[in-house]
Design a protein around this motif. Sequence first.
Motif, PDB file in Angstrom:
ATOM      1  N   ASN A  41       0.826  -1.208   0.000  1.00 27.85           N
ATOM      2  CA  ASN A  41       0.000   0.000   0.000  1.00 27.85           C
ATOM      3  C   ASN A  41       0.862   1.262   0.000  1.00 27.85           C
ATOM      4  OD1 ASN A  41      -2.797  -0.647  -0.164  1.00 27.85           O
ATOM      5  ND2 ASN A  41      -2.714  -1.483   1.899  1.00 27.85           N
ATOM      6  N   THR A  45       0.713   4.005  -2.937  1.00 30.36           N
ATOM      7  CA  THR A  45       0.512   5.433  -2.703  1.00 30.36           C
ATOM      8  C   THR A  45       1.565   6.263  -3.432  1.00 30.36           C
ATOM      9  OG1 THR A  45      -0.498   5.054  -0.537  1.00 30.36           O
ATOM     10  CG2 THR A  45       0.425   7.225  -0.938  1.00 30.36           C
ATOM     11  N   GLN A 143      -1.498  -3.217  -7.408  1.00 34.38           N
ATOM     12  CA  GLN A 143      -2.867  -3.433  -6.954  1.00 34.38           C
ATOM     13  C   GLN A 143      -3.242  -4.906  -7.043  1.00 34.38           C
ATOM     14  OE1 GLN A 143      -5.218  -1.007  -5.624  1.00 34.38           O
ATOM     15  NE2 GLN A 143      -5.904  -3.036  -5.006  1.00 34.38           N
ATOM     16  N   ILE A 146      -1.719  -6.603  -4.132  1.00 32.44           N
ATOM     17  CA  ILE A 146      -2.491  -6.297  -2.920  1.00 32.44           C
ATOM     18  C   ILE A 146      -3.753  -7.147  -2.873  1.00 32.44           C
ATOM     19  CG2 ILE A 146      -3.885  -4.519  -1.776  1.00 32.44           C
ATOM     20  CD1 ILE A 146      -1.839  -2.463  -2.720  1.00 32.44           C
TER      21      ILE A 146
END
Length: 247
Positions: A41, A45, A143, A146
Amino acid sequence: MNAAPADQIRLLDVQALDVRLQQLAHKRRSLPEHAEIESLNKDLTQLRDLLVAATTEESDCAREQTKAEQDVDQVRQRAARDQKRLDSGAVSSPKDLENLQREITSLAKRQGDLEDVVLEVMERRESAQERVAELTERVSSVQSKIDGATARRDASFEQLDGETATVTKERSVIAGTIPADLLKLYDKLREQQGGVGAARLYQRRCEGCRLELNITEVNDVKKASPDTVLRCENCRRILVRTSESGL
């Protein structure tokens, strides 16, 4: 406090289940996916911030390119009008002809300079577009990682929560058979003593603090009634006697 030996032994069963619940809770908190997701994450970001910057740069270049192309077009149109005027023979004055030719030459140079600006902006825009495409792909890749880690974490949650529910139910059943005052003391001690409120006396050693009873303590235990709820002199936990206590 007094309690039947069988009730005291069942307290060890409750303790074992409480330890298992602690282990499950710790495992839930310590799943490797937690750190993995947190790290990913952070990467995501940073990448999204870079993508926003690259997208903004590409957008700025697009506007700059449009403005530069408009400037080129204006100069080109003006030069075309001047050339048409020159070719028409409408200007007869030598001085006016000289000025017109000088302006056409100046406009040609201006057009060349502006076209160089357009090319330079186009190169910067192309570079920004490539950067946007690269960062978009990287954002998508992170992503995806994740999502994968989250799916693994949630699957582990489901398994651990299912086992926790089973152990909790089993504890409730056993705890329901133990006298309320004994269970209350146990729960109080468990909270005070790092999750262990009752310990087995095994071969004259308290399994709560791992210390061996001295001869005086052993004699006191021997003389105590089987119904007496004993406490370890060292750690103050409930000390449960069994056939393996070594007395």
